[in-house]
Design a protein around this motif. Structure first.
Motif, PDB file in Angstrom:
ATOM      1  N   CYS A  35      11.635  42.547 -24.891  1.00 19.91           N
ATOM      2  CA  CYS A  35      10.328  41.884 -24.756  1.00 19.91           C
ATOM      3  C   CYS A  35       9.579  42.386 -23.527  1.00 19.91           C
ATOM      4  O   CYS A  35       8.354  42.532 -23.561  1.00 19.91           O
ATOM      5  CB  CYS A  35      10.476  40.369 -24.740  1.00 19.91           C
ATOM      6  N   GLU A  36      10.283  42.691 -22.451  1.00 17.13           N
ATOM      7  CA  GLU A  36       9.628  43.224 -21.259  1.00 17.13           C
ATOM      8  C   GLU A  36       9.075  44.626 -21.518  1.00 17.13           C
ATOM      9  O   GLU A  36       7.961  44.952 -21.104  1.00 17.13           O
ATOM     10  CB  GLU A  36      10.600  43.258 -20.082  1.00 17.13           C
ATOM     11  N   LEU A  37       9.846  45.438 -22.223  1.00 19.51           N
ATOM     12  CA  LEU A  37       9.379  46.787 -22.548  1.00 19.51           C
ATOM     13  C   LEU A  37       8.211  46.749 -23.519  1.00 19.51           C
ATOM     14  O   LEU A  37       7.278  47.552 -23.412  1.00 19.51           O
ATOM     15  CB  LEU A  37      10.537  47.619 -23.109  1.00 19.51           C
ATOM     16  N   THR A  38       8.242  45.803 -24.451  1.00 23.06           N
ATOM     17  CA  THR A  38       7.131  45.640 -25.390  1.00 23.06           C
ATOM     18  C   THR A  38       5.848  45.311 -24.633  1.00 23.06           C
ATOM     19  O   THR A  38       4.787  45.882 -24.899  1.00 23.06           O
ATOM     20  CB  THR A  38       7.465  44.533 -26.412  1.00 23.06           C
ATOM     21  N   ALA A  39       5.946  44.411 -23.661  1.00 25.03           N
ATOM     22  CA  ALA A  39       4.776  44.040 -22.858  1.00 25.03           C
ATOM     23  C   ALA A  39       4.318  45.201 -21.983  1.00 25.03           C
ATOM     24  O   ALA A  39       3.127  45.496 -21.896  1.00 25.03           O
ATOM     25  CB  ALA A  39       5.094  42.826 -21.992  1.00 25.03           C
ATOM     26  N   ALA A  40       5.260  45.880 -21.341  1.00 19.93           N
ATOM     27  CA  ALA A  40       4.910  46.961 -20.417  1.00 19.93           C
ATOM     28  C   ALA A  40       4.263  48.138 -21.130  1.00 19.93           C
ATOM     29  O   ALA A  40       3.311  48.738 -20.628  1.00 19.93           O
ATOM     30  CB  ALA A  40       6.154  47.428 -19.666  1.00 19.93           C
ATOM     31  N   LEU A  41       4.784  48.486 -22.296  1.00 17.58           N
ATOM     32  CA  LEU A  41       4.311  49.680 -23.000  1.00 17.58           C
ATOM     33  C   LEU A  41       3.252  49.372 -24.047  1.00 17.58           C
ATOM     34  O   LEU A  41       2.689  50.288 -24.640  1.00 17.58           O
ATOM     35  CB  LEU A  41       5.495  50.417 -23.635  1.00 17.58           C
ATOM     36  N   ASP A  42       3.021  48.082 -24.298  1.00 20.92           N
ATOM     37  CA  ASP A  42       2.030  47.660 -25.290  1.00 20.92           C
ATOM     38  C   ASP A  42       2.318  48.292 -26.660  1.00 20.92           C
ATOM     39  O   ASP A  42       1.438  48.846 -27.313  1.00 20.92           O
ATOM     40  CB  ASP A  42       0.613  47.998 -24.822  1.00 20.92           C
ATOM     41  N   LEU A  43       3.606  48.204 -27.054  1.00 18.16           N
ATOM     42  CA  LEU A  43       4.066  48.751 -28.334  1.00 18.16           C
ATOM     43  C   LEU A  43       4.821  47.661 -29.087  1.00 18.16           C
ATOM     44  O   LEU A  43       5.257  46.671 -28.506  1.00 18.16           O
ATOM     45  CB  LEU A  43       4.986  49.956 -28.108  1.00 18.16           C
ATOM     46  N   SER A  44       5.020  47.868 -30.371  1.00 21.49           N
ATOM     47  CA  SER A  44       5.706  46.880 -31.202  1.00 21.49           C
ATOM     48  C   SER A  44       7.204  46.829 -30.884  1.00 21.49           C
ATOM     49  O   SER A  44       7.806  47.820 -30.442  1.00 21.49           O
ATOM     50  CB  SER A  44       5.508  47.202 -32.679  1.00 21.49           C
ATOM     51  N   GLN A  45       7.780  45.658 -31.156  1.00 22.83           N
ATOM     52  CA  GLN A  45       9.215  45.472 -30.931  1.00 22.83           C
ATOM     53  C   GLN A  45      10.062  46.447 -31.740  1.00 22.83           C
ATOM     54  O   GLN A  45      11.001  47.025 -31.196  1.00 22.83           O
ATOM     55  CB  GLN A  45       9.592  44.011 -31.210  1.00 22.83           C
ATOM     56  N   PRO A  46       9.766  46.690 -33.035  1.00 25.63           N
ATOM     57  CA  PRO A  46      10.593  47.646 -33.772  1.00 25.63           C
ATOM     58  C   PRO A  46      10.559  49.061 -33.177  1.00 25.63           C
ATOM     59  O   PRO A  46      11.580  49.748 -33.138  1.00 25.63           O
ATOM     60  CB  PRO A  46       9.999  47.626 -35.186  1.00 25.63           C
ATOM     61  N   LYS A  47       9.391  49.476 -32.700  1.00 22.14           N
ATOM     62  CA  LYS A  47       9.297  50.815 -32.110  1.00 22.14           C
ATOM     63  C   LYS A  47      10.116  50.895 -30.821  1.00 22.14           C
ATOM     64  O   LYS A  47      10.858  51.854 -30.605  1.00 22.14           O
ATOM     65  CB  LYS A  47       7.833  51.178 -31.837  1.00 22.14           C
ATOM     66  N   ILE A  48      10.004  49.887 -29.974  1.00 19.91           N
ATOM     67  CA  ILE A  48      10.786  49.856 -28.737  1.00 19.91           C
ATOM     68  C   ILE A  48      12.276  49.841 -29.061  1.00 19.91           C
ATOM     69  O   ILE A  48      13.058  50.595 -28.476  1.00 19.91           O
ATOM     70  CB  ILE A  48      10.408  48.630 -27.872  1.00 19.91           C
ATOM     71  N   SER A  49      12.681  49.005 -30.006  1.00 19.99           N
ATOM     72  CA  SER A  49      14.100  48.902 -30.370  1.00 19.99           C
ATOM     73  C   SER A  49      14.637  50.222 -30.903  1.00 19.99           C
ATOM     74  O   SER A  49      15.777  50.604 -30.596  1.00 19.99           O
ATOM     75  CB  SER A  49      14.305  47.790 -31.395  1.00 19.99           C
ATOM     76  N   ARG A  50      13.842  50.914 -31.697  1.00 25.62           N
ATOM     77  CA  ARG A  50      14.278  52.210 -32.232  1.00 25.62           C
ATOM     78  C   ARG A  50      14.514  53.207 -31.098  1.00 25.62           C
ATOM     79  O   ARG A  50      15.531  53.903 -31.061  1.00 25.62           O
ATOM     80  CB  ARG A  50      13.250  52.741 -33.226  1.00 25.62           C
ATOM     81  N   HIS A  51      13.601  53.256 -30.138  1.00 23.38           N
ATOM     82  CA  HIS A  51      13.757  54.182 -29.011  1.00 23.38           C
ATOM     83  C   HIS A  51      14.929  53.777 -28.115  1.00 23.38           C
ATOM     84  O   HIS A  51      15.657  54.642 -27.616  1.00 23.38           O
ATOM     85  CB  HIS A  51      12.458  54.274 -28.215  1.00 23.38           C
ATOM     86  N   LEU A  52      15.119  52.486 -27.908  1.00 21.42           N
ATOM     87  CA  LEU A  52      16.266  52.027 -27.125  1.00 21.42           C
ATOM     88  C   LEU A  52      17.577  52.424 -27.791  1.00 21.42           C
ATOM     89  O   LEU A  52      18.520  52.838 -27.112  1.00 21.42           O
ATOM     90  CB  LEU A  52      16.210  50.511 -26.933  1.00 21.42           C
ATOM     91  N   ALA A  53      17.630  52.308 -29.110  1.00 13.80           N
ATOM     92  CA  ALA A  53      18.844  52.699 -29.836  1.00 13.80           C
ATOM     93  C   ALA A  53      19.134  54.186 -29.635  1.00 13.80           C
ATOM     94  O   ALA A  53      20.292  54.575 -29.448  1.00 13.80           O
ATOM     95  CB  ALA A  53      18.702  52.375 -31.316  1.00 13.80           C
ATOM     96  N   GLN A  54      18.105  55.007 -29.646  1.00 12.84           N
ATOM     97  CA  GLN A  54      18.300  56.439 -29.428  1.00 12.84           C
ATOM     98  C   GLN A  54      18.778  56.717 -28.005  1.00 12.84           C
ATOM     99  O   GLN A  54      19.676  57.544 -27.802  1.00 12.84           O
ATOM    100  CB  GLN A  54      17.009  57.203 -29.714  1.00 12.84           C
ATOM    101  N   LEU A  55      18.204  56.040 -27.035  1.00 10.59           N
ATOM    102  CA  LEU A  55      18.634  56.238 -25.651  1.00 10.59           C
ATOM    103  C   LEU A  55      20.056  55.735 -25.433  1.00 10.59           C
ATOM    104  O   LEU A  55      20.832  56.333 -24.686  1.00 10.59           O
ATOM    105  CB  LEU A  55      17.660  55.535 -24.690  1.00 10.59           C
TER     106      LEU A  55
END
Length: 115
Positions: A35-55
């Motif tokens: 949720c913090e990354l979603t707010a900081a990057l102004d992107l959707s939760q699924p997109k953030i979650s997908r990138h976090l999974a890759q990292l």
């Protein structure tokens, strides 16, 4: 999964703008939740979650659960050169991340960490 020290894997994981921003924001803050990354990057939760999974699968990030939150941090067993790379990239690019950091700091209802 143990973190990879393979330069190709590290640079592939960071080759995307969003993944680089996530890695540098986490380096800046110590740890962040979705949720913090979603707010900081102004992107959707699924997109953030997908990138976090890759990292995470690349070995750059580790996670921990605290109640309903999952917090992501730079993997504590990363090779020292990778940690230095992230710190140097952060120090050299704080202006590039300034808007993201400002949105994060302005986030209402930011989760509290106990640890």
């Amino acid at each position: 999964m143990s973190p990879s020290c393979n330069p190709v894997g590290v640079f592939k994981a960071l080759a995307d703008d969003t993944r680089t921003r996530i890695a540098l924001l986490i380096t800046h803050e110590g740890e962040l939740c979705v949720c913090e990354l979603t707010a900081a990057l102004d992107l959707s939760q699924p997109k953030i979650s997908r990138h976090l999974a890759q990292l995470r699968s690349s070995g750059l990030l580790a996670d921990r659960r605290q109640g309903q939150w999952v917090y992501y941090r730079v993997h504590p067993q990363l090779a020292p050169w990778v940690g230095r790379l992230l710190q140097d990239a952060l120090a050299a690019n704080e202006t590039w991340l300034a808007a993201d950091i400002a949105r994060l700091l302005a986030m209402p209802g930011r989760p509290q960490r106990c640890c």
